[in-house]
Design a protein around this motif. Structure first.
Motif, PDB file in Angstrom:
ATOM      1  N   ARG A  46      -9.395  -9.011   1.786  1.00  0.00           N
ATOM      2  CA  ARG A  46     -10.065  -7.896   1.123  1.00  0.00           C
ATOM      3  C   ARG A  46      -9.448  -7.600  -0.237  1.00  0.00           C
ATOM      4  O   ARG A  46     -10.111  -7.091  -1.133  1.00  0.00           O
ATOM      5  N   GLN A  47      -8.159  -7.910  -0.388  1.00  0.00           N
ATOM      6  CA  GLN A  47      -7.536  -7.701  -1.699  1.00  0.00           C
ATOM      7  C   GLN A  47      -8.209  -8.539  -2.769  1.00  0.00           C
ATOM      8  O   GLN A  47      -8.189  -8.206  -3.939  1.00  0.00           O
ATOM      9  N   LEU A  91     -16.823  -4.832   6.278  1.00  0.00           N
ATOM     10  CA  LEU A  91     -16.931  -3.439   6.700  1.00  0.00           C
ATOM     11  C   LEU A  91     -17.971  -3.319   7.811  1.00  0.00           C
ATOM     12  O   LEU A  91     -18.035  -2.324   8.513  1.00  0.00           O
ATOM     13  N   VAL A 127       0.142  -2.116  -1.332  1.00  0.00           N
ATOM     14  CA  VAL A 127      -0.363  -3.291  -0.633  1.00  0.00           C
ATOM     15  C   VAL A 127       0.250  -4.566  -1.204  1.00  0.00           C
ATOM     16  O   VAL A 127       0.718  -5.430  -0.481  1.00  0.00           O
ATOM     17  N   ALA A 186      -6.939  -7.985   5.693  1.00  0.00           N
ATOM     18  CA  ALA A 186      -6.477  -7.147   4.580  1.00  0.00           C
ATOM     19  C   ALA A 186      -6.156  -8.017   3.364  1.00  0.00           C
ATOM     20  O   ALA A 186      -6.437  -7.655   2.232  1.00  0.00           O
ATOM     21  N   ASN A 197     -17.427  -7.849   2.783  1.00  0.00           N
ATOM     22  CA  ASN A 197     -16.127  -7.185   2.807  1.00  0.00           C
ATOM     23  C   ASN A 197     -15.690  -6.853   4.235  1.00  0.00           C
ATOM     24  O   ASN A 197     -14.708  -6.153   4.449  1.00  0.00           O
ATOM     25  N   LEU A 233      -9.816   0.568   2.874  1.00  0.00           N
ATOM     26  CA  LEU A 233      -9.750  -0.761   3.495  1.00  0.00           C
ATOM     27  C   LEU A 233     -10.186  -1.840   2.513  1.00  0.00           C
ATOM     28  O   LEU A 233      -9.613  -2.913   2.464  1.00  0.00           O
ATOM     29  N   SER A 234     -11.218  -1.521   1.709  1.00  0.00           N
ATOM     30  CA  SER A 234     -11.724  -2.527   0.783  1.00  0.00           C
ATOM     31  C   SER A 234     -10.705  -2.837  -0.310  1.00  0.00           C
ATOM     32  O   SER A 234     -10.787  -3.847  -0.979  1.00  0.00           O
ATOM     33  N   LEU A 235      -9.714  -1.965  -0.482  1.00  0.00           N
ATOM     34  CA  LEU A 235      -8.631  -2.263  -1.430  1.00  0.00           C
ATOM     35  C   LEU A 235      -7.526  -3.077  -0.758  1.00  0.00           C
ATOM     36  O   LEU A 235      -6.469  -3.287  -1.331  1.00  0.00           O
ATOM     37  N   GLY A 236      -7.766  -3.476   0.467  1.00  0.00           N
ATOM     38  CA  GLY A 236      -6.799  -4.322   1.163  1.00  0.00           C
ATOM     39  C   GLY A 236      -5.736  -3.552   1.919  1.00  0.00           C
ATOM     40  O   GLY A 236      -4.762  -4.115   2.367  1.00  0.00           O
ATOM     41  N   MET A 237      -5.905  -2.232   2.039  1.00  0.00           N
ATOM     42  CA  MET A 237      -4.903  -1.463   2.769  1.00  0.00           C
ATOM     43  C   MET A 237      -5.007  -1.728   4.266  1.00  0.00           C
ATOM     44  O   MET A 237      -6.094  -1.943   4.795  1.00  0.00           O
ATOM     45  N   GLN A 249      -1.680   2.116   6.420  1.00  0.00           N
ATOM     46  CA  GLN A 249      -1.635   2.617   5.034  1.00  0.00           C
ATOM     47  C   GLN A 249      -2.812   3.540   4.749  1.00  0.00           C
ATOM     48  O   GLN A 249      -2.666   4.563   4.081  1.00  0.00           O
ATOM     49  N   ALA A 298      -3.000   1.221  -4.336  1.00  0.00           N
ATOM     50  CA  ALA A 298      -3.113  -0.038  -3.592  1.00  0.00           C
ATOM     51  C   ALA A 298      -2.237  -1.157  -4.182  1.00  0.00           C
ATOM     52  O   ALA A 298      -1.547  -1.840  -3.436  1.00  0.00           O
ATOM     53  N   GLU A 333     -13.293   3.350   4.385  1.00  0.00           N
ATOM     54  CA  GLU A 333     -13.805   2.036   3.988  1.00  0.00           C
ATOM     55  C   GLU A 333     -13.328   1.668   2.594  1.00  0.00           C
ATOM     56  O   GLU A 333     -12.991   0.528   2.320  1.00  0.00           O
ATOM     57  N   MET A 374      -6.455  -4.607  -8.701  1.00  0.00           N
ATOM     58  CA  MET A 374      -5.995  -5.451  -7.593  1.00  0.00           C
ATOM     59  C   MET A 374      -6.149  -6.943  -7.933  1.00  0.00           C
ATOM     60  O   MET A 374      -5.868  -7.799  -7.099  1.00  0.00           O
TER      61      MET A 374
END
Lengths: 194, 257
Positions: B80-81, B54, B109, B77, B52, A96-100, A104, B105, A93, B157
């Protein structure tokens, strides 16, 4: 060769289970149960005597590789799976929360951790598979055991041949074992215990 | 008033039969600091996790700058960035050093140049007092240090909004302060933040708005002065009284006499 295929097979099976791919997931669990709960010798006979009956011509060597891969695949799959399960879902999570992307997250976050967890089981499996090659003599494949029996037949020096057999297995397996514990120690140093 | 950065409209979330979030409306504007408080199990953390994506939501919509946040969206994605999240349990990646954790990231990313991100990371680490720790692994750091690294990782980010999920709840008391100071600084810089916390003094100091959540409903949405001095609902009064030790003391005296 057989072990390499086993590692690959195991990796693919573990991924299928991890991502819970429908249908394939079932196939994988049937395969794992089947291969783990039957002895290698039986599997080998099945491949060696069974396949020609349905028209697939093989030789002893291919049978050996296939047998090792079939047996090893499931053990490797279990080793990888336990590694993957050891990585907390909140790590995923967090990635994912870093946008991966999912890929990745797997490649940079989950897999490196999973592999270092599964290394001990992984090395144990390699050694286990190497030792299992001793049943290859049953399908007349030239492995150590087969050679030893050959020599006993030729020279009647049973004690010496068997003693050398043990020594040779040790020569092959001890370095792998030592390499394994070194690798384990290094990985333990580099990771975990957050 | 300008368009909100983040807007929740009639958001509803169930876990099985349990309704965790019940028809939540909330808008957050640029530069606002929102603190969400409420008893445990009231849905605070779930709310952040839904923002987010999740957690899936069963009803309502969440928008970030007019883009709908949808757990099935291909652009998830990307969205979320723009949302930085800091977790209670830090969640640094244990196999990477502090610097690698931060740089991962942005380089993978956002495809930014490694040198540029590293420089930014070091500058940010300096700002939170962690220069010299960039080569350490997570397990070599204290909880407070880990949490500051996690904040830097989120900042790197360049998110438009930051979510903090009880980030000091797992820390020893003397480390709580160092993390809260970093957050106060971010607030002073005009960052948009949503903070879930049990630190009432901190909430009072940092919040532009306090949201009091109970039973999955927003019971109060007001300025901190109003919330702490004169809460409208009985539930909020009860909740606040738990943090008043003189009340506890008088009750103890009553019982013992």
């Amino acid at each position: 060769m057989g072990i390499t295929i086993a590692i690959l097979l195991g990796f693919i099976c573990a991924m299928i289970q991890y991502y819970k791919v429908p249908i394939l997931k079932r196939v994988v669990s049937v395969y794992i149960e089947l291969s783990r709960n039957t002895p290698l010798l039986v599997q080998l006979f099945f491949i060696y005597y069974g396949l020609p009956k349905i028209g697939i011509q093989t030789n002893a060597e291919i049978c050996g590789i296939a047998g090792l891969a079939f047996l090893g695949g499931s053990y490797m799959a279990e080793a990888f799976r336990s590694g993957l399960e050891a990585v907390d879902s909140i790590q995923t999570e967090s990635a994912l929360s870093l946008g991966m992307s999912n890929y990745q997250t797997m490649a940079y976050v989950v897999l490196p951790q999973a592999i270092s967890v599964s290394i001990p089981a992984f090395m144990a499996n390699i050694i286990f598979l190497m030792k299992e090659t001793s049943v290859f003599s049953a399908i007349s494949l030239m492995d150590l055991m087969f050679t030893a029996k050959d020599l006993i037949g030729l020279y009647y020096k049973t004690t010496e041949s068997l003693f050398l057999l043990v020594v040779f297995y040790l020569i092959i397996l001890l370095p792998i074992s030592i390499l394994g514990s070194l690798l384990e120690r290094r990985l333990r140093h580099a990771g975990f215990g957050s | 008033m300008a368009e909100p950065i983040l807007a929740l409209k009639n958001v509803t979330k169930h876990f099985g039969e349990n309704t965790v979030l019940d028809d939540i409306d909330l808008s957050v504007h640029q530069g606002e600091v929102i603190v969400i408080v409420g008893p445990s199990g009231c849905g605070k953390s779930t709310l952040l996790r839904c923002v987010n994506a999740l957690e899936p939501i069963q009803g309502g919509e969440i928008y970030l700058n007019d883009e709908k946040i949808d757990i099935k969206s291909k652009k998830l994605a990307n969205l979320r960035q723009k949302i930085g999240m800091v977790f209670q349990s830090y969640e640094l990646f244990p196999h990477l050093t502090v610097l690698e954790n931060i740089v991962l990231a942005p380089t993978k990313v956002q495809k930014r140049k490694k040198e540029e991100v590293q420089q930014e990371a070091l500058a940010l680490l300096g700002r939170v007092g962690l220069l010299g720790k960039e080569g350490s692994y997570a397990r070599q750091l204290s909880g407070g240090q880990k949490q500051r690294v996690a904040i830097v990782r989120a900042l790197c980010m360049h998110p438009e909004i930051l979510l903090f999920d009880e980030v000091t709840a797992a820390l020893d008391p003397e480390m709580v302060r160092e993390v809260l100071d970093v957050m106060l600084n971010l607030a002073a810089q005009g960052r948009t933040m949503i903070i879930v916390t049990h630190e009432m003094q901190f909430a009072k100091a940092v919040a532009d708005r306090i949201i009091f959540l109970d039973g999955g409903k927003v019971l109060e949405d007001t300025k901190p002065e109003v919330f702490f001095e004169a809460p409208k609902t009985e539930r909020a009064r009860q909740f606040l009284s738990m943090f008043e030790f003189n009340v506890v003391k008088s009750q103890v005296e009553k019982v013992s006499s």
